[in-house]
Design an enzyme around this catalytic site. Structure first.
Site, PDB file in Angstrom:
ATOM      1  N   ASP A  81       0.990  -1.270  -0.291  1.00  0.00           N
ATOM      2  CA  ASP A  81      -0.169  -0.016  -0.096  1.00  0.00           C
ATOM      3  C   ASP A  81       1.017   1.166   0.311  1.00  0.00           C
ATOM      4  O   ASP A  81       1.646   1.162   0.973  1.00  0.00           O
ATOM      5  CB  ASP A  81      -0.617  -0.251   1.187  1.00  0.00           C
ATOM      6  CG  ASP A  81      -1.625   0.739   1.533  1.00  0.00           C
ATOM      7  OD1 ASP A  81      -1.907   0.948   0.483  1.00  0.00           O
ATOM      8  OD2 ASP A  81      -2.610   1.167   2.855  1.00  0.00           O
ATOM      9  N   ASP A 103       3.454   5.054  -5.458  1.00  0.00           N
ATOM     10  CA  ASP A 103       2.049   5.686  -5.182  1.00  0.00           C
ATOM     11  C   ASP A 103       2.857   7.459  -5.403  1.00  0.00           C
ATOM     12  O   ASP A 103       3.479   7.763  -5.123  1.00  0.00           O
ATOM     13  CB  ASP A 103       1.312   6.051  -3.963  1.00  0.00           C
ATOM     14  CG  ASP A 103       0.797   7.196  -3.195  1.00  0.00           C
ATOM     15  OD1 ASP A 103       0.728   8.042  -4.297  1.00  0.00           O
ATOM     16  OD2 ASP A 103       0.038   7.852  -2.599  1.00  0.00           O
ATOM     17  N   HIS A 207      -9.670   4.864  -1.673  1.00  0.00           N
ATOM     18  CA  HIS A 207      -9.200   4.811  -0.931  1.00  0.00           C
ATOM     19  C   HIS A 207      -9.411   5.980   0.352  1.00  0.00           C
ATOM     20  O   HIS A 207     -10.050   6.252  -0.267  1.00  0.00           O
ATOM     21  CB  HIS A 207      -7.358   5.476  -0.789  1.00  0.00           C
ATOM     22  CG  HIS A 207      -6.566   4.973  -1.409  1.00  0.00           C
ATOM     23  ND1 HIS A 207      -5.086   4.306  -0.808  1.00  0.00           N
ATOM     24  CD2 HIS A 207      -6.775   3.944  -3.319  1.00  0.00           C
ATOM     25  CE1 HIS A 207      -4.445   3.545  -1.511  1.00  0.00           C
ATOM     26  NE2 HIS A 207      -5.420   3.260  -2.313  1.00  0.00           N
ATOM     27  N   SER A 210     -12.621   4.215   5.573  1.00  0.00           N
ATOM     28  CA  SER A 210     -13.203   3.772   6.085  1.00  0.00           C
ATOM     29  C   SER A 210     -14.174   5.352   6.999  1.00  0.00           C
ATOM     30  O   SER A 210     -13.669   6.498   6.257  1.00  0.00           O
ATOM     31  CB  SER A 210     -11.692   4.062   7.689  1.00  0.00           C
ATOM     32  OG  SER A 210     -11.413   3.029   8.092  1.00  0.00           O
TER      33      SER A 210
HETATM   34  P1  13P Z   1      -8.071   5.153   6.163  1.00  0.00           P
HETATM   35  O1  13P Z   1      -7.618   3.552   7.036  1.00  0.00           O
HETATM   36  O2  13P Z   1      -8.714   5.897   5.803  1.00  0.00           O
HETATM   37  O3  13P Z   1      -9.409   3.765   6.158  1.00  0.00           O
HETATM   38  O4  13P Z   1      -8.048   4.582   4.671  1.00  0.00           O
HETATM   39  C1  13P Z   1      -6.886   3.065   4.473  1.00  0.00           C
HETATM   40  C2  13P Z   1      -6.833   3.309   3.208  1.00  0.00           C
HETATM   41  O5  13P Z   1      -6.665   3.939   2.558  1.00  0.00           O
HETATM   42  C3  13P Z   1      -5.164   2.724   2.771  1.00  0.00           C
HETATM   43  O6  13P Z   1      -4.357   3.055   1.666  1.00  0.00           O
HETATM   44  O1  G3H Z   2      -3.053   5.103   4.103  1.00  0.00           O
HETATM   45  C1  G3H Z   2      -2.505   4.539   4.992  1.00  0.00           C
HETATM   46  C2  G3H Z   2      -2.875   3.218   6.000  1.00  0.00           C
HETATM   47  O2  G3H Z   2      -3.754   3.994   6.617  1.00  0.00           O
HETATM   48  C3  G3H Z   2      -1.905   3.265   6.976  1.00  0.00           C
HETATM   49  O3  G3H Z   2      -0.803   3.787   7.615  1.00  0.00           O
HETATM   50  O4  G3H Z   2       1.709   4.388   7.592  1.00  0.00           O
HETATM   51  O5  G3H Z   2      -0.051   4.580   9.561  1.00  0.00           O
HETATM   52  O6  G3H Z   2       0.812   2.279   8.249  1.00  0.00           O
HETATM   53  P1  G3H Z   2       0.793   3.298   8.210  1.00  0.00           P
HETATM   54 ZN    ZN Z   3      -4.362   4.996   1.039  1.00  0.00          ZN
END
Ligand code: 13P
Ligand code: G3H
Ligand code: ZN
Length: 283
Positions: A81, A103, A207, A210
């Protein structure tokens, strides 16, 4: 079974549903998501941020997820990610990830195309799928001007050029969601999503999902979103459940009795999302 992200998402694109991509940082989160996917007979994507790799180690994350995938009866992809460095992407390709995100959304278009195309060339040669992002993922105020919105959200014309020049397998777009907790009520640009999906015959990624309500999520899926990223809602479930034990049973010190209920709570969140996204029953 461990499969590529493309295999999972092409099926979702062709059949009009979205697959949940859930962030993992430790064993309990991995087990919660896999248990939910097995119960719901759903394909699933487990994704690790660069921060997760720094915290747990690429070798540990790969070992946990590939073991879970091997044991699972549903298709599972291991995805990077928000990959930003070439080093992380190479580490993931070498350690068994089946999908990576590069990204480059903070770069100007030409530079984003360049870094993404480089990653696509290498990842595809290794049989690994690629996600890229176009547009800036920041929540916007209700009273923002059309010009300001155009500068932040994904431009459909640029999206067509971007996909053609890079050969990316799925594209993350900006239509009004933001990472983390929302302070106000997010307002998604569904017309923009419709336009982008009309022009691009490929899986589209959302993305920052949540905190987005059920109706908006279902509408996003109807209009062509095929991968939905969730992290914060799972973190919240974990923290709430752990806090509940710590506060209400202060004498408890067995990690299994502290993390066990959290694992159940996270599974419940993932089950709920899978039913909303339409991936339940699709494995
Ligand atoms: P949220 O934490 O807002 O669910 O976003 C997750 C995300 O986009 C990870 O790439
Ligand atoms: O988009 C980001 C994700 O929520 C990951 O978050 O970099 O704190 O692991 P993190
Ligand atoms: Zn994201």
């Amino acid at each position: 079974m461990l499969v590529t992200g493309k295999e999972i998402l092409d099926h979702a694109h062709k059949n009009g549903y979205a697959v949940g991509a859930f962030n993992v940082n430790n064993m309990e989160i991995v087990q919660a998501i896999i248990a939910a996917a097995e119960q719901e007979k759903s394909p699933v994507i487990l994704q690790t941020s660069e921060g997760a790799i720094k915290y747990a180690g690429a070798d540990y994350l790969s070992a946990m997820v590939t073991l879970a995938a091997r044991k699972a009866s549903v298709p599972v992809a291991l995805h990077l990610d928000h990959g930003t460095s070439f080093n992380t992407i190479m580490t993931c390709i070498r350690n068994g990830w089946t999908s990576v995100m590069i990204d480059g959304s903070h770069h100007p278009l030409e530079e984003n195309i360049k870094v993404t195309a480089d990653v696509v060339r290498i990842a595809h040669a290794a049989g690994v799928s690629v996600e890229a992002e176009l547009g800036r993922l920041s929540g916007v105020e209700d009273n923002i001007s059309v010009e300001e919105k155009d500068a932040i959200f994904t431009n459909p014309d640029e999206a067509v050029v971007f996909v053609k020049e890079t050969g990316v397998d799925y594209l993350a777009i900006a239509i009004g969601t933001a990472h983390g907790k929302y302070s106000g009520v997010p307002k998604l640009d569904f017309d923009r999503l419709t336009e982008i999906k009309k022009r691009l015959d490929m899986p589209i990624v959302l993305h920052g999902a949540s905190g987005i309500g059920e109706e908006d999520l279902k509408k996003s899926v109807r209009l062509g979103i095929n991968k939905i990223n969730i992290d914060t809602d799972i973190r919240q479930a974990f923290a709430d459940a752990v806090r509940d034990v710590i506060v209400n049973k202060p004498e408890e010190f067995d990690p299994r009795k502290i993390c066990g209920p959290a694992r159940e709570a996270m599974k419940a969140v993932v089950v709920e999302k899978m039913r909303i996204f339409g991936c339940a029953g699709k494995a």
